[in-house]
Design a protein around this motif. Structure first.
Motif, PDB file in Angstrom:
ATOM      1  N   GLN A  50       0.831  -1.205   0.000  1.00 17.44           N
ATOM      2  CA  GLN A  50       0.000   0.000   0.000  1.00 17.44           C
ATOM      3  C   GLN A  50       0.868   1.258   0.000  1.00 17.44           C
ATOM      4  O   GLN A  50       0.623   2.191  -0.771  1.00 17.44           O
ATOM      5  CB  GLN A  50      -0.927   0.007   1.215  1.00 17.44           C
ATOM      6  N   ILE A  84      -7.246   6.456   3.888  1.00 15.19           N
ATOM      7  CA  ILE A  84      -7.478   5.870   2.563  1.00 15.19           C
ATOM      8  C   ILE A  84      -8.446   4.700   2.678  1.00 15.19           C
ATOM      9  O   ILE A  84      -9.379   4.567   1.863  1.00 15.19           O
ATOM     10  CB  ILE A  84      -6.139   5.448   1.916  1.00 15.19           C
ATOM     11  N   MET A  85      -8.271   3.865   3.702  1.00 15.62           N
ATOM     12  CA  MET A  85      -9.179   2.724   3.889  1.00 15.62           C
ATOM     13  C   MET A  85     -10.601   3.202   4.203  1.00 15.62           C
ATOM     14  O   MET A  85     -11.574   2.583   3.776  1.00 15.62           O
ATOM     15  CB  MET A  85      -8.656   1.800   4.992  1.00 15.62           C
ATOM     16  N   CYS A  88     -12.255   3.982   1.059  1.00 14.31           N
ATOM     17  CA  CYS A  88     -12.509   2.786   0.254  1.00 14.31           C
ATOM     18  C   CYS A  88     -13.783   2.055   0.686  1.00 14.31           C
ATOM     19  O   CYS A  88     -14.227   1.145   0.003  1.00 14.31           O
ATOM     20  CB  CYS A  88     -11.318   1.827   0.338  1.00 14.31           C
ATOM     21  N   ARG A  89     -14.359   2.467   1.811  1.00 17.24           N
ATOM     22  CA  ARG A  89     -15.588   1.826   2.278  1.00 17.24           C
ATOM     23  C   ARG A  89     -16.750   2.185   1.364  1.00 17.24           C
ATOM     24  O   ARG A  89     -16.728   3.191   0.661  1.00 17.24           O
ATOM     25  CB  ARG A  89     -15.899   2.249   3.722  1.00 17.24           C
ATOM     26  N   SER A  90     -17.754   1.345   1.412  1.00 17.93           N
ATOM     27  CA  SER A  90     -18.960   1.569   0.629  1.00 17.93           C
ATOM     28  C   SER A  90     -19.605   2.892   1.016  1.00 17.93           C
ATOM     29  O   SER A  90     -19.641   3.231   2.201  1.00 17.93           O
ATOM     30  CB  SER A  90     -19.933   0.412   0.888  1.00 17.93           C
ATOM     31  N   LYS A 122     -10.460  13.094  -3.972  1.00 16.04           N
ATOM     32  CA  LYS A 122     -11.264  11.888  -3.717  1.00 16.04           C
ATOM     33  C   LYS A 122     -12.253  12.124  -2.575  1.00 16.04           C
ATOM     34  O   LYS A 122     -13.391  11.655  -2.628  1.00 16.04           O
ATOM     35  CB  LYS A 122     -10.377  10.681  -3.405  1.00 16.04           C
TER      36      LYS A 122
END
Length: 181
Positions: A50, A84-85, A88-90, A122
């Motif tokens: 990562q 970042i994670m 990345c979640r819904s 983002k």
């Protein structure tokens, strides 16, 4: 620049490591943890790919990052990975509170010298998605209410139609001999 080192609990009882998955400071475990150094940041080997991907896509990310304290540098990288994670979640799992916290975190990381314009973009997209989803849900509720009202109205019209057809049928029925006499 990638450098591997190993850390064990035998080296120092005061030694701590940042666990980005639990977001807590914890004592080093008895197991030997493989630490990898990437561009001056020490991360767990499970995070190596990562962090490498971040530096490959954004090589200037830490060009203004001036912290000398290794633990702080590692903590900042852990926070960045967690952020970042989170993104990345819904969208269904992300709350506005999550996004607002992420927004403050990006600001803090940027103030520390990390170049995160790409992550800001983002995050802005995530805010827009969340707002669009909220607007779509509101429109769906509105349409469902209109459909419900129209179904009730249609039901009333169908009932009136049946009554009128029955009245028309009764008006067309000729008198019977017994009715006349």
């Amino acid at each position: 620049m990638v450098k591997e080192t190993e850390s064990s609990s035998e080296s120092s009882s005061d030694e701590q490591r940042y666990s980005s998955s639990s977001e807590e400071w914890s004592e080093s475990s008895e197991d030997v943890n493989k630490i990898v150094e990437i561009n001056g940041f020490q991360v767990l080997d499970s995070q190596e790919n990562q962090v490498k991907a971040i530096f490959e896509k954004h090589p200037d990310i830490a060009s203004d990052f001036k912290l000398k304290n290794q633990q702080l540098k590692n903590a900042y990288m852990g926070v960045l990975l967690d952020l970042i994670m989170t993104l990345c979640r819904s969208p269904n799992e992300l709350t506005m509170e999550d996004l607002n916290k992420a927004d403050r975190t990006v600001l803090d990381l940027t103030k520390a010298g990390l170049k995160l314009h790409w992550l800001r973009q983002k995050l802005d997209e995530a805010f827009l998605k969340k707002e669009k989803k909220r607007a779509i849900r509101a429109r769906i509720r509105e349409l469902e209410e209109q459909v419900k009202k129209r179904k009730l109205n249609l039901s009333d019209l169908e009932s009136d139609l049946k009554i009128q057809k029955a009245a028309a049928l009764a008006a067309e029925t000729p008198f019977d001999f017994s009715d006349v006499v």
